[in-house]
Design an enzyme around this catalytic site. Structure first.
Site, PDB file in Angstrom:
ATOM      1  N   ARG A 164      -1.873  13.844  -3.578  1.00 16.11           N
ATOM      2  CA  ARG A 164      -2.490  12.503  -3.554  1.00 16.11           C
ATOM      3  C   ARG A 164      -3.517  12.329  -4.672  1.00 16.11           C
ATOM      4  O   ARG A 164      -4.569  11.709  -4.493  1.00 16.11           O
ATOM      5  CB  ARG A 164      -3.167  12.197  -2.218  1.00 16.11           C
ATOM      6  CG  ARG A 164      -2.321  11.982  -1.029  1.00 16.11           C
ATOM      7  CD  ARG A 164      -1.184  10.961  -1.186  1.00 16.11           C
ATOM      8  NE  ARG A 164      -0.206  11.326  -0.199  1.00 16.11           N
ATOM      9  CZ  ARG A 164       0.768  12.202  -0.428  1.00 16.11           C
ATOM     10  NH1 ARG A 164       0.968  12.701  -1.633  1.00 16.11           N
ATOM     11  NH2 ARG A 164       1.596  12.537   0.515  1.00 16.11           N
ATOM     12  N   SER A 242      -2.457   5.849   6.087  1.00 15.80           N
ATOM     13  CA  SER A 242      -3.366   6.951   6.434  1.00 15.80           C
ATOM     14  C   SER A 242      -4.727   6.688   5.803  1.00 15.80           C
ATOM     15  O   SER A 242      -4.811   6.448   4.596  1.00 15.80           O
ATOM     16  CB  SER A 242      -2.821   8.267   5.895  1.00 15.80           C
ATOM     17  OG  SER A 242      -1.550   8.494   6.453  1.00 15.80           O
ATOM     18  N   GLU A 341      -8.632   8.211   1.960  1.00 19.50           N
ATOM     19  CA  GLU A 341      -7.545   8.045   0.991  1.00 19.50           C
ATOM     20  C   GLU A 341      -7.638   6.724   0.223  1.00 19.50           C
ATOM     21  O   GLU A 341      -7.400   6.698  -0.977  1.00 19.50           O
ATOM     22  CB  GLU A 341      -6.183   8.144   1.711  1.00 19.50           C
ATOM     23  CG  GLU A 341      -5.040   8.087   0.730  1.00 19.50           C
ATOM     24  CD  GLU A 341      -3.663   8.039   1.384  1.00 19.50           C
ATOM     25  OE1 GLU A 341      -3.329   8.982   2.117  1.00 19.50           O
ATOM     26  OE2 GLU A 341      -2.933   7.073   1.158  1.00 19.50           O
TER      27      GLU A 341
HETATM   28  C1  LIG Z   1       1.575   0.942   6.440  1.00 17.99           C
HETATM   29  C2  LIG Z   1       1.245   1.789   5.237  1.00 17.99           C
HETATM   30  C3  LIG Z   1       1.871   2.999   5.042  1.00 17.99           C
HETATM   31  C4  LIG Z   1       1.575   3.789   3.919  1.00 17.99           C
HETATM   32  N1  LIG Z   1       2.222   4.980   3.757  1.00 17.99           N
HETATM   33  C5  LIG Z   1       1.965   5.749   2.671  1.00 17.99           C
HETATM   34  C6  LIG Z   1       2.636   6.998   2.476  1.00 17.99           C
HETATM   35  O1  LIG Z   1       3.475   7.384   3.260  1.00 17.99           O
HETATM   36  N2  LIG Z   1       2.331   7.716   1.372  1.00 17.99           N
HETATM   37  C7  LIG Z   1       1.421   7.299   0.456  1.00 17.99           C
HETATM   38  O2  LIG Z   1       1.194   8.014  -0.548  1.00 17.99           O
HETATM   39  N3  LIG Z   1       0.760   6.129   0.596  1.00 17.99           N
HETATM   40  C8  LIG Z   1       1.019   5.338   1.684  1.00 17.99           C
HETATM   41  N4  LIG Z   1       0.347   4.157   1.854  1.00 17.99           N
HETATM   42  C9  LIG Z   1      -0.668   3.750   0.886  1.00 17.99           C
HETATM   43  C10 LIG Z   1      -0.158   2.777  -0.192  1.00 17.99           C
HETATM   44  O3  LIG Z   1       0.934   2.032   0.249  1.00 17.99           O
HETATM   45  C11 LIG Z   1       0.223   3.493  -1.477  1.00 17.99           C
HETATM   46  O4  LIG Z   1      -0.879   4.224  -1.976  1.00 17.99           O
HETATM   47  C12 LIG Z   1       0.698   2.509  -2.550  1.00 17.99           C
HETATM   48  O5  LIG Z   1       1.157   3.209  -3.677  1.00 17.99           O
HETATM   49  C13 LIG Z   1      -0.376   1.536  -2.993  1.00 17.99           C
HETATM   50  O6  LIG Z   1       0.259   0.555  -3.785  1.00 17.99           O
HETATM   51  P1  LIG Z   1      -0.384  -0.864  -4.039  1.00 17.99           P
HETATM   52  O7  LIG Z   1       0.419  -1.512  -5.088  1.00 17.99           O
HETATM   53  O8  LIG Z   1      -0.541  -1.595  -2.759  1.00 17.99           O
HETATM   54  O9  LIG Z   1      -1.804  -0.443  -4.638  1.00 17.99           O
HETATM   55  P2  LIG Z   1      -3.208  -1.146  -4.426  1.00 17.99           P
HETATM   56  O10 LIG Z   1      -3.658  -0.964  -3.022  1.00 17.99           O
HETATM   57  O11 LIG Z   1      -3.189  -2.517  -4.959  1.00 17.99           O
HETATM   58  O12 LIG Z   1      -4.100  -0.218  -5.350  1.00 17.99           O
HETATM   59  C14 LIG Z   1      -4.331   1.130  -5.024  1.00 17.99           C
HETATM   60  C15 LIG Z   1      -5.017   1.808  -6.213  1.00 17.99           C
HETATM   61  O13 LIG Z   1      -4.122   1.867  -7.305  1.00 17.99           O
HETATM   62  C16 LIG Z   1      -4.664   1.173  -8.423  1.00 17.99           C
HETATM   63  N5  LIG Z   1      -3.549   0.455  -9.060  1.00 17.99           N
HETATM   64  C17 LIG Z   1      -2.639  -0.357  -8.490  1.00 17.99           C
HETATM   65  N6  LIG Z   1      -1.754  -0.791  -9.422  1.00 17.99           N
HETATM   66  C18 LIG Z   1      -2.141  -0.242 -10.591  1.00 17.99           C
HETATM   67  C19 LIG Z   1      -1.661  -0.314 -11.934  1.00 17.99           C
HETATM   68  N7  LIG Z   1      -0.574  -1.036 -12.264  1.00 17.99           N
HETATM   69  N8  LIG Z   1      -2.334   0.375 -12.894  1.00 17.99           N
HETATM   70  C20 LIG Z   1      -3.426   1.110 -12.603  1.00 17.99           C
HETATM   71  N9  LIG Z   1      -3.930   1.211 -11.366  1.00 17.99           N
HETATM   72  C21 LIG Z   1      -3.291   0.553 -10.374  1.00 17.99           C
HETATM   73  C22 LIG Z   1      -5.688   0.213  -7.840  1.00 17.99           C
HETATM   74  O14 LIG Z   1      -6.665  -0.115  -8.800  1.00 17.99           O
HETATM   75  C23 LIG Z   1      -6.242   1.047  -6.711  1.00 17.99           C
HETATM   76  O15 LIG Z   1      -7.169   1.970  -7.204  1.00 17.99           O
HETATM   77  C24 LIG Z   1       0.621   3.345   2.974  1.00 17.99           C
HETATM   78  C25 LIG Z   1      -0.022   2.102   3.177  1.00 17.99           C
HETATM   79  C26 LIG Z   1       0.285   1.331   4.309  1.00 17.99           C
HETATM   80  C27 LIG Z   1      -0.393  -0.002   4.489  1.00 17.99           C
END
Ligand SMILES: Cc1cc2nc3c(=O)[nH]c(=O)nc-3n(C[C@H](O)[C@H](O)[C@H](O)COP(=O)(O)OP(=O)(O)OC[C@H]3O[C@@H](n4cnc5c(N)ncnc54)[C@H](O)[C@@H]3O)c2cc1C
Length: 347
Positions: A164, A242, A341
């Site tokens: 992570r 998580s 996280e």
């Molecule tokens: C129901 C649920 C289940 C989940 N299960 C998992 C799992 O199994 N495994 C897991 O690893 N995660 C999980 N997550 C967490 C999350 O979905 C992941 O971390 C996902 O990759 C976040 O993507 P996002 O586009 O929503 O990022 P955001 O929430 O918008 O951003 C997260 C971080 O990434 C940065 N970021 C986003 N896009 C970019 C970009 N293009 N360039 C630079 N930085 C960027 C943001 O600035 C921030 O720091 C879960 C979340 C939920 C709600």
């Protein structure tokens, strides 16, 4: 590309709490990203990058800077010997990309089915689930460097992925905007499924030699059972998945914890450096925080002790206070510090 003022961020996150962005821009191309970053640089305004908002807690007072929403779209496949390179723009919904790889018989992403959010966020925390993580298949990442406003390509080694974590997250936080991610995927059936919940789901369906599509379907079924899919009708739906990382402790610490609860079997996973990864959810439950516990407008998921859920009327400070209460409880019970996280903006 327009820069707007006072944009509410709560509706753009899965937790659904928090205030507004002082400035907000939607970037649909690499040049939009460069323009937005240049705008902020000229005014010395701090910047945050928003994907699907699924790993984010925004403070009630919002974020006093520019939030760039990444909406670059496009996916392409180019054949290689024994597989393909999949190139996806950062704003593509992650699960759509997984689905299209599985449909083409390309392996390596199927275990990551159903994870919410965008492609661009996956390298940031080296997204992982059910024994797979993107570090295993990322070939390169194209990103714009905020310091120079220039795009560059980082190969997988330069991303320095670990559990992570990545170079982007801990060594150069907020410095790079991911534009595009390239995955090298082999054309083959899935590897051996080791994760017990998945094995159970596959054997329930009598699938001894599951296809990629079977594994994807099993992952989605297991995630649905744990409220780990985005589903607005699910009472556990408002979360960021998580909330805490699984802590990695010395083997002596793991033994000490086992002695504290000799009748309970502590889930522990040996790491290559000899330490042990423990299940944060287990530590939380055995510290007295049961699934479904409520504290004002927030609580734990009824399906999963590791997910903090925001109910109607919740605020970001309630979420944070509840998270701190859990951290203090686990520390007092087991002497283990849980690290959150999600990313926190504006606190
Ligand atoms: C129901 C649920 C289940 C989940 N299960 C998992 C799992 O199994 N495994 C897991 O690893 N995660 C999980 N997550 C967490 C999350 O979905 C992941 O971390 C996902 O990759 C976040 O993507 P996002 O586009 O929503 O990022 P955001 O929430 O918008 O951003 C997260 C971080 O990434 C940065 N970021 C986003 N896009 C970019 C970009 N293009 N360039 C630079 N930085 C960027 C943001 O600035 C921030 O720091 C879960 C979340 C939920 C709600």
């Amino acid at each position: 590309m327009e820069i707007s003022d006072h944009e509410p961020l709560a509706p753009r996150t899965t937790l659904g709490v928090g205030g507004k962005a002082r400035y907000f821009a939607l970037a649909r191309s690499e040049s939009d990203v460069i323009q937005a970053l240049g705008w902020a640089k000229a005014r010395e305004v701090p910047v945050r990058v928003l994907g699907g908002g699924s790993n984010l807690v925004v403070a009630d007072q919002g974020f006093d800077g520019l939030v760039v929403g990444v909406e670059l779209r496009g996916v392409s496949f180019s054949p290689t010997t024994g597989g393909a390179l999949l190139t996806a723009r950062a704003g593509e919904p992650w699960d759509d990309v997984v689905e299209s790889a599985v449909r083409r018989g390309l392996a390596g992403l199927e275990g990551l089915s159903g994870i919410p959010g965008s492609v661009g966020a996956t390298p940031i925390q080296n997204v992982g689930a059910y024994g797979q993580e993107v570090a295993e298949t990322i070939d390169s990442v194209r990103a714009v460097d905020r310091a120079t406003l220039e795009p560059l390509e980082l190969d997988a080694k330069a991303c320095r992925f670990s559990y992570r974590d990545s170079f982007f997250k801990s060594e150069a936080p907020e410095r790079f905007v991911v534009i595009e991610v390239r995955f090298a995927l082999p054309q083959r059936p899935p590897g051996v499924v080791r994760y017990p919940d998945l094995q159970r789901e596959l054997s329930r369906q009598h699938l001894t030699q599951p296809s990629l599509a079977d594994v994807r379907a099993a992952v989605l079924a297991v995630r649905a059972e744990k409220s780990m899919l985005l589903d607005p009708s699910d009472p556990n739906g408002r979360s960021c998945g998580s909330f805490f990382l699984n802590p990695v402790v010395s083997s002596a610490d793991a033994e000490r914890i086992e002695r504290l609860l000799p009748d309970a079997s502590l889930p522990k996973y040996p790491q290559p450096d000899g330490r042990m990864k423990l299940a944060a959810g287990w530590l939380i439950e055995h510290s007295g925080f049961h699934k479904g516990l409520r504290d004002g407008h927030v609580g734990l998921s009824t399906k999963h002790a590791l997910a903090i859920v925001a109910h109607g009327g919740a605020t970001a400070s309630e979420v944070r206070r509840f998270a701190q209460k859990i951290q203090a409880g686990v520390e007092a019970r087991f002497g283990v510090a849980l690290a959150p996280e999600p990313n926190f903006w504006g606190f």
